[in-house]
Motif scaffolding. Structure first.
Motif, PDB file in Angstrom:
ATOM      1  N   ALA A   1       0.797  -1.300  -0.135  1.00 57.90           N
ATOM      2  CA  ALA A   1       0.062   0.046  -0.186  1.00 57.90           C
ATOM      3  C   ALA A   1       0.814   1.358  -0.067  1.00 57.90           C
ATOM      4  CB  ALA A   1      -0.945   0.038   1.301  1.00 57.90           C
ATOM      5  N   ALA A   2       2.002   1.175   0.380  1.00 51.99           N
ATOM      6  CA  ALA A   2       2.967   2.414   0.357  1.00 51.99           C
ATOM      7  C   ALA A   2       3.595   2.682  -0.732  1.00 51.99           C
ATOM      8  CB  ALA A   2       4.037   2.324   1.492  1.00 51.99           C
ATOM      9  N   SER A   3       3.718   1.628  -1.808  1.00 51.99           N
ATOM     10  CA  SER A   3       4.443   1.744  -3.177  1.00 51.99           C
ATOM     11  C   SER A   3       3.728   2.805  -3.915  1.00 51.99           C
ATOM     12  CB  SER A   3       4.326   0.280  -3.581  1.00 51.99           C
ATOM     13  OG  SER A   3       4.876  -0.750  -2.959  1.00 51.99           O
ATOM     14  N   THR A   4       4.640   3.237  -4.870  1.00 53.99           N
ATOM     15  CA  THR A   4       4.023   4.125  -5.992  1.00 53.99           C
ATOM     16  C   THR A   4       4.437   3.581  -7.321  1.00 53.99           C
ATOM     17  OG1 THR A   4       4.090   6.132  -4.526  1.00 53.99           O
ATOM     18  CG2 THR A   4       4.304   6.641  -6.802  1.00 53.99           C
ATOM     19  N   LEU A   5       3.728   3.468  -8.360  1.00 49.76           N
ATOM     20  CA  LEU A   5       4.104   2.985  -9.751  1.00 49.76           C
ATOM     21  C   LEU A   5       3.979   4.229 -10.509  1.00 49.76           C
ATOM     22  CD1 LEU A   5       2.439  -0.628  -9.949  1.00 49.76           C
ATOM     23  CD2 LEU A   5       4.597   0.004  -9.360  1.00 49.76           C
ATOM     24  N   THR A   6       5.123   4.159 -11.357  1.00 46.63           N
ATOM     25  CA  THR A   6       4.853   5.112 -12.636  1.00 46.63           C
ATOM     26  C   THR A   6       4.499   4.427 -13.894  1.00 46.63           C
ATOM     27  OG1 THR A   6       6.522   6.535 -11.533  1.00 46.63           O
ATOM     28  CG2 THR A   6       6.424   6.927 -13.829  1.00 46.63           C
ATOM     29  N   LEU A   7       3.333   4.880 -14.356  1.00 45.80           N
ATOM     30  CA  LEU A   7       3.049   4.042 -15.643  1.00 45.80           C
ATOM     31  C   LEU A   7       3.229   5.182 -16.959  1.00 45.80           C
ATOM     32  CD1 LEU A   7       1.256   2.907 -13.418  1.00 45.80           C
ATOM     33  CD2 LEU A   7      -0.651   3.003 -14.771  1.00 45.80           C
ATOM     34  N   GLN A   8       3.989   4.286 -17.803  1.00 49.09           N
ATOM     35  CA  GLN A   8       4.397   5.116 -18.836  1.00 49.09           C
ATOM     36  C   GLN A   8       3.602   4.636 -20.134  1.00 49.09           C
ATOM     37  OE1 GLN A   8       8.572   5.276 -17.994  1.00 49.09           O
ATOM     38  NE2 GLN A   8       8.235   7.429 -17.977  1.00 49.09           N
ATOM     39  N   LEU A   9       2.867   5.395 -20.695  1.00 47.16           N
ATOM     40  CA  LEU A   9       2.144   5.071 -21.680  1.00 47.16           C
ATOM     41  C   LEU A   9       2.658   5.503 -23.157  1.00 47.16           C
ATOM     42  CD1 LEU A   9       0.440   4.456 -19.522  1.00 47.16           C
ATOM     43  CD2 LEU A   9      -1.613   5.509 -20.907  1.00 47.16           C
ATOM     44  N   ALA A  10       2.879   4.667 -24.267  1.00 43.51           N
ATOM     45  CA  ALA A  10       3.321   5.137 -25.319  1.00 43.51           C
ATOM     46  C   ALA A  10       2.217   6.031 -26.209  1.00 43.51           C
ATOM     47  CB  ALA A  10       3.759   4.055 -26.195  1.00 43.51           C
ATOM     48  N   PRO A  11       2.565   6.764 -27.282  1.00 44.67           N
ATOM     49  CA  PRO A  11       1.289   7.522 -28.019  1.00 44.67           C
ATOM     50  C   PRO A  11       0.351   6.559 -28.413  1.00 44.67           C
ATOM     51  CG  PRO A  11       3.625   8.361 -28.660  1.00 44.67           C
ATOM     52  CD  PRO A  11       3.561   7.050 -27.744  1.00 44.67           C
ATOM     53  N   GLY A  12      -0.904   6.507 -28.338  1.00 49.60           N
ATOM     54  CA  GLY A  12      -1.970   5.895 -28.476  1.00 49.60           C
ATOM     55  C   GLY A  12      -1.805   4.380 -27.558  1.00 49.60           C
ATOM     56  N   GLY A  13      -1.129   4.521 -26.438  1.00 53.31           N
ATOM     57  CA  GLY A  13      -0.819   3.250 -25.735  1.00 53.31           C
ATOM     58  C   GLY A  13      -1.669   3.170 -24.709  1.00 53.31           C
ATOM     59  N   GLY A  14      -1.260   2.013 -23.566  1.00 54.02           N
ATOM     60  CA  GLY A  14      -2.055   1.910 -22.597  1.00 54.02           C
ATOM     61  C   GLY A  14      -1.213   1.079 -21.646  1.00 54.02           C
ATOM     62  N   GLN A  15      -1.678   0.849 -20.299  1.00 53.51           N
ATOM     63  CA  GLN A  15      -0.930  -0.124 -19.576  1.00 53.51           C
ATOM     64  C   GLN A  15      -2.149  -0.919 -18.508  1.00 53.51           C
ATOM     65  OE1 GLN A  15       2.327   0.194 -15.937  1.00 53.51           O
ATOM     66  NE2 GLN A  15       2.614   1.285 -18.100  1.00 53.51           N
ATOM     67  N   ALA A  16      -1.838  -2.025 -18.338  1.00 62.43           N
ATOM     68  CA  ALA A  16      -2.744  -2.930 -17.549  1.00 62.43           C
ATOM     69  C   ALA A  16      -2.017  -3.671 -16.608  1.00 62.43           C
ATOM     70  CB  ALA A  16      -3.422  -4.153 -18.583  1.00 62.43           C
ATOM     71  N   ILE A  17      -2.557  -3.651 -15.383  1.00 62.56           N
ATOM     72  CA  ILE A  17      -1.793  -4.291 -14.166  1.00 62.56           C
ATOM     73  C   ILE A  17      -2.694  -5.027 -13.377  1.00 62.56           C
ATOM     74  CG2 ILE A  17      -0.404  -3.672 -12.386  1.00 62.56           C
ATOM     75  CD1 ILE A  17       0.181  -0.997 -13.284  1.00 62.56           C
TER      76      ILE A  17
END
Ligand code: NOJ
Length: 688
Positions: free
Chosen positions: A666-682
């Motif tokens: 719960a203390a973590s921070t994630l950096t999500l990097q999305l490409a142009p027209g992109g996405g991320q799923a976790i």
């Protein structure tokens, strides 16, 4: 589960509500010269609706935080062969109510929904003969205002034909509207959204999302559409949005007899776009679940014989490339069973597809399979492997042909253990000339929902009537299209759905309810079509592959397809995400978003401890820092991350996906990097 478990209840005293209501009088109303205006405020007192008589007309106005949202706006009806019920009115009574209860959904974006509102039923009567009465019931929720008309049984008003509903939404300023045109019947909601000042919009569909400059985001829509025409809205330079209703063949908009109630007209309001979704206003305005035993209603992921027709590798009709053969379907059932999918959609299984199936609607049989499709054997084989066939009934708007066969067809499917059905209504209007979204079709769709419920069938409707929350009453009404979905990437003339499309759908179409977008195509360049990747200007997907995964979390549907051909999932580690992702959620939240730019969504699995997070972007690359404070305190989780890979870009390099795992809490921070027209799923799962 009953589907309508009352968990807490508190009906506050009517007198208390009435006192509050009468204490509030909107300034805009006083300016308009209203006499004896009545007001109703939401439980948090931020939203206020005021109703009164101005020059003999019944009008209402809406404020939020003392800021004008809707200026005094007209109410009323025009009839055929009777004078309008709109002028010469006086308010004769008003009755307050209030409710606070929590009910449970059999499935959905969240398990529990709170219905907390204040209500005021205002009755107006014509001062002159025939002295007809109309009541308008207003409800004030913390997330918006709703109202509907009631036409009581009375000597001066029995059977009627509405030619026009005079309801207006007179916008206090000129917000940016996100809209699709309603006067384009050939597309049936399947259009790219446009945005422009609300004062300039033509006749548009709802939900209509409106972004004010310095105030709330507003969504105008409707709820509980049972026996009425669907509501469109038409703009005007004065910013008066007026209701426009699609007609019966003879021009009548709505036929009815008193006592009669209209659908609710809803004005959802939120401080930011991200707070609009998930939306429960429409669900709260629908009656409780009417299906006693809901144990057979099960959200699921499905695969099918479908995408091949759209990319031209197989056909719906008979012939050497017929898609729905016993052999192909057996393979698809095996693929579904091996990968944990609950259903196999089969299109083109039934007689009627040969020739021009749109023009020859009446040739469709809904019980007779093509000779190379062994329906009973396949249904039994599917059931043996723990999968259901998902039948397909394309009507081509041959509604009479369909209704004539409905009972026999549904009885057949039930006898074969077919528990889900996709219906389709490709066509502009019925053969008789009734509008696609008019009362005639609304009645038809309701008949189909009820017949399906009697036969234990879940529905996925294409070319539907828009969602107005009927899933609360009929939880077998699972999902629907009603938007420009995946298939436009196969053959859409504009080259496919642009990268921003899904970031608009989320704040517009998705506000009304689940969407059968059919995500999960990995063959982004549609090479399977003829072996060659498509050129940038041709129809193709305009997302990265990682964004396809993210759409499973972003675009909610309780029946969610993995749309691609099974061979395109072979050897693809990213397919694991589609296998894992749930379709039923305990909680959902929009962590951030801007209409047309990006969305970040968080959901919690309803049947286990996992959380899912997804982000999508338009053609801009973006990054987001997300603190995982939603995870249970002190527990170790593993994040399974499916990100855009090195150099990914929707146009030039859509395929790279970087899959990694990370220990988090719960203390973590994630950096999500999305490409142009992109996405991320976790996926977040508890550490072993
Ligand atoms: C349009 C639907 O959206 C699509 O999914 C279906 O394959 C075709 N109609 C044929 O029914």
């Amino acid at each position: 589960m009953s589907g309508f478990d009352r968990i807490s209840g508190d009906v506050r005293s009517a007198a208390q509500t009435a006192g509050l209501a009468l204490a509030l009088l909107l300034s805009s109303f006083a300016e308009a010269g209203a006499q004896g205006a009545l007001s109703l405020s939401s439980p948090d007192e931020r939203n206020v609706v005021t109703v009164g008589i101005v020059d003999g007309a019944l009008v209402y106005a809406v404020e939020r935080d003392q800021r004008k949202i809707l200026l005094p706006s007209r109410l009323g009806f025009e009839f055929r062969n009777a004078v309008a019920l709109a002028d010469g009115l006086e308010i004769v009574s008003s009755e307050p109510h209030a409710r606070d209860e929590v009910w449970e959904q059999p499935w959905g974006e969240m398990a529990l929904v709170r219905d907390l509102h204040n209500e005021l039923r205002v009755t107006a009567r014509e001062t002159a003969e025939p002295g007809r009465e109309v009541a308008v019931v207003f409800r004030a929720y913390d997330d918006g205002i709703a109202f509907r008309y009631e036409l009581p049984e009375q000597p001066g008003l029995g059977e009627f034909e509405i030619m026009d509903e005079l309801t207006e939404f007179h916008l206090a300023d000129d917000p940016r509207a996100w809209w699709i045109p309603a006067n384009d019947p050939t597309h049936r909601y399947e259009l790219l959204y446009r945005s422009s000042p609300a004062s300039t919009i033509p006749e548009v569909h709802t939900p209509l999302t409106l972004e004010t400059l310095d105030g709330p985001v507003i969504v105008i829509h409707e709820a509980d559409l049972v026996d009425y025409a669907g509501m469109n809205l038409t703009g005007s330079w004065e910013r008066r949005l007026s209701v426009t209703l699609p007609a019966w063949a003879d021009g009548v908009k709505v036929r009815g007899r008193t006592p009669f109630v209209t659908p609710w007209r809803t004005i959802q309001m939120a401080d930011r776009a991200a707070d609009l979704v998930p939306s429960t206003l429409g669900l709260n305005l629908n009656p409780p679940n009417a299906i006693e035993d809901v144990s057979w209603i099960e959200p699921m992921k499905y695969v099918g014989i479908w995408w091949g027709m759209h990319i031209n590798t197989v056909t719906w009709g008979s012939g050497p490339n017929h898609g729905a053969t016993t052999e192909n379907t057996t393979r698809m059932i095996d693929f579904a069973a091996e990968n944990g999918f609950g259903g196999v959609l089969v299109e083109g299984w039934n007689v009627g597809w040969d020739g021009d199936w749109i023009a020859n609607a009446d040739l469709f049989s809904f019980t007779e399979p093509y000779p190379d499709f062994d329906l009973p054997a396949l249904a039994a084989y599917a059931n043996d492997r723990g999968v259901t066939l998902i039948g397909h009934n394309e009507t081509s708007m041959g509604v009479t042909n369909y209704e004539n066969q409905l009972d026999d067809a549904f009885a057949l499917y039930e006898s074969l253990g077919i528990r889900a059905l996709k219906t389709g209504y490709v066509g502009d209007e019925t053969a008789e000339g009734h509008a696609h979204h008019g009362q005639y079709m609304v009645r038809h769709w309701r008949r189909v929902i009820e017949a399906a419920a009697r036969h234990g069938i879940m529905l996925n409707v294409h070319e539907p009537i828009k969602d107005t929350g009927e899933r609360r009453t009929w939880p077998n009404m699972m999902t629907r299209e009603g938007a420009r979905g995946m298939e436009y990437n196969a053959w859409g003339r504009e080259g496919g759905n642009p990268p921003e499309h899904h970031t608009i759908l989320y704040f517009t179409r998705l506000i009304s309810g689940p969407l059968d977008y059919t995500p999960g195509v990995f063959d982004i360049l549609i090479s399977s079509s003829d072996g060659a990747p498509r050129e940038p200007e041709e129809s193709r997907l305009r997302t990265t592959l990682a964004k396809q995964l993210a759409l499973y979390v972003v675009l909610y549907s309780p029946l969610q397809m993995a749309a691609d051909l099974p061979e395109n999932y072979e050897g693809q580690p990213a397919f694991q995400f589609i296998r894992d992702v749930p379709v039923d959620w305990e909680l959902s939240a929009t962590l951030g978003g801007k209409i047309g730019d990006f969305v970040v969504v968080l959901r919690k699995d309803r049947d286990g401890p996992d959380w899912y997070l997804a982000a999508i972007t338009d053609e801009e690359a973006r990054s987001f820092d997300i603190t995982l404070s939603f995870l249970p305190e002190g527990e170790d989780f593993v994040a399974e991350i499916y990100a855009d890979g090195e150099g990914a870009h929707w146009l030039t390099n859509p395929l790279p996906v970087a899959i990694s795992t990370q220990a988090v809490d719960a203390a973590s921070t994630l950096t999500l990097q999305l490409a142009p027209g992109g996405g991320q799923a976790i996926r977040f799962r508890p550490a072993e």
